[in-house]
Motif scaffolding. Structure first.
Motif, short mmCIF file in Angstrom:
data_model
loop_
_atom_site.label_atom_id
_atom_site.label_comp_id
_atom_site.label_asym_id
_atom_site.label_seq_id
_atom_site.Cartn_x
_atom_site.Cartn_y
_atom_site.Cartn_z
N VAL A 278 0.93 -1.48 0.02
CA VAL A 278 0.14 0.10 0.03
C VAL A 278 0.70 1.29 -0.01
N THR A 279 1.73 1.31 1.00
CA THR A 279 2.74 2.43 1.04
C THR A 279 3.63 2.65 -0.28
N TRP A 280 3.85 1.48 -0.77
CA TRP A 280 4.98 1.60 -1.97
C TRP A 280 4.11 2.04 -3.27
N SER A 281 2.82 1.67 -3.27
CA SER A 281 1.94 2.05 -4.29
C SER A 281 2.06 3.67 -4.22
N ILE A 282 1.97 4.29 -3.01
CA ILE A 282 1.89 5.73 -2.93
C ILE A 282 3.38 6.34 -3.39
N TRP A 283 4.29 5.79 -2.89
CA TRP A 283 5.61 6.21 -3.24
C TRP A 283 5.85 5.96 -4.64
N ALA A 284 5.42 5.03 -5.27
CA ALA A 284 5.59 4.79 -6.78
C ALA A 284 5.04 5.71 -7.59
N GLU A 285 3.87 5.94 -6.95
CA GLU A 285 2.84 6.80 -7.98
C GLU A 285 3.70 8.29 -7.90
N GLN A 286 3.92 8.63 -6.83
CA GLN A 286 4.87 10.10 -6.42
C GLN A 286 5.98 10.04 -7.57
N ASN A 287 6.78 8.96 -7.47
CA ASN A 287 8.09 8.84 -8.15
C ASN A 287 7.56 9.03 -9.64
N ARG A 288 6.76 8.15 -10.11
CA ARG A 288 6.47 8.24 -11.51
C ARG A 288 5.81 9.66 -12.17
N ARG A 289 5.07 10.20 -11.31
CA ARG A 289 4.20 11.46 -11.46
C ARG A 289 5.42 12.57 -11.61
N HIS A 290 6.23 12.56 -10.25
CA HIS A 290 6.87 13.73 -10.17
C HIS A 290 8.50 13.71 -10.22
N LEU A 291 9.29 12.49 -10.03
CA LEU A 291 10.62 12.48 -9.82
C LEU A 291 11.17 11.63 -10.94
N GLY A 292 10.47 11.42 -11.98
CA GLY A 292 11.07 10.79 -13.24
C GLY A 292 11.13 9.15 -13.24
N GLY A 293 10.43 8.64 -11.99
CA GLY A 293 10.15 7.15 -12.07
C GLY A 293 11.25 6.41 -12.28
N VAL A 294 12.62 6.75 -12.01
CA VAL A 294 13.71 5.93 -12.22
C VAL A 294 14.22 5.34 -10.88
N GLY A 295 13.59 5.58 -9.61
CA GLY A 295 14.18 4.81 -8.57
C GLY A 295 13.31 3.91 -8.21
N ARG A 296 13.75 2.47 -7.97
CA ARG A 296 12.94 1.25 -7.68
C ARG A 296 13.13 1.03 -6.31
N GLU A 297 13.77 1.80 -5.24
CA GLU A 297 14.12 1.30 -4.30
C GLU A 297 12.97 0.98 -3.18
N ARG A 298 13.22 -0.09 -2.52
CA ARG A 298 12.14 -0.26 -1.62
C ARG A 298 12.55 -0.17 0.04
N ASP A 299 13.62 0.54 0.24
CA ASP A 299 14.14 0.68 1.54
C ASP A 299 14.49 2.02 1.54
N PHE A 300 14.45 2.68 2.92
CA PHE A 300 14.62 3.91 3.26
C PHE A 300 16.14 4.18 2.96
N ARG A 301 17.18 3.52 3.39
CA ARG A 301 18.47 3.72 2.98
C ARG A 301 18.77 3.91 1.61
N GLU A 302 18.20 2.99 0.65
CA GLU A 302 18.31 3.03 -0.79
C GLU A 302 17.67 4.33 -1.32
N ILE A 303 16.60 4.45 -0.79
CA ILE A 303 15.92 5.71 -1.30
C ILE A 303 16.74 6.94 -1.01
N LEU A 304 17.28 7.15 0.17
CA LEU A 304 17.80 8.19 0.56
C LEU A 304 19.35 8.37 -0.43
N LYS A 305 19.86 7.20 -0.60
CA LYS A 305 21.06 7.00 -1.29
C LYS A 305 20.62 7.47 -2.78
#
Ligand SMILES: [Zn+2]
Length: 136
Positions: free
Chosen positions: A50-77
């Motif tokens: 559920v949470t991932w779908s929210i983050w993925a949608e934001q990523n797709r709409r606003h951040l270029g959709g390139v990050g597929r990380e599913r962990d905080f450390r990876e996302i911040l990196k």
């Protein structure tokens, strides 16, 4: 917010797995968003579908959709790796991440303590409202 700040904040949240470790009786250890996996910080923020779908949608709409990380450390990196190329993008990504954490935690608490729930689309709309207000 840097990784250490996230770890400090998230490490203090009393998720159900932590409550159980502290000996606090928890009627159901399951995540209230998906009701499938047990709730932990790692699960609640981004591993939960559920949470991932929210983050993925934001990523797709606003951040270029390139990050597929599913962990905080990876996302911040991932955000940090991109920061040198486009500072405003990294600022927007960190803002979205912080707003996501806030609204997921708020939704989790609404479901547990108030018996109320919002759809993932509703959570996303709340995030969008906050990001709009906080954007420079
Ligand atoms: Zn879940």
């Amino acid at each position: 917010m840097q990784l250490s700040a996230y770890k400090l904040v998230l490490g203090r949240l009393l998720t159900r797995d932590r409550l159980l470790r502290f000996g606090v009786p928890v009627p159901d250890p399951k995540c209230v968003l998906c009701e499938i996996e047990n709730e932990s910080i790692g699960h609640l923020f981004f591993q939960c579908h559920v949470t991932w779908s929210i983050w993925a949608e934001q990523n797709r709409r606003h951040l270029g959709g390139v990050g597929r990380e599913r962990d905080f450390r990876e996302i911040l990196k991932w955000i940090g790796d991109c920061r040198g190329q486009e500072q405003s993008w990294a600022r927007r990504a960190r803002l979205r991440l912080a707003a996501s954490v806030w609204h997921v935690w708020k939704e989790r608490n609404r479901r547990i303590f108030e018996g109320l729930s919002t759809t993932p689309v509703g959570i996303l709309q709340n995030i969008e409202s906050d990001v709009l207000v906080m954007s420079p």
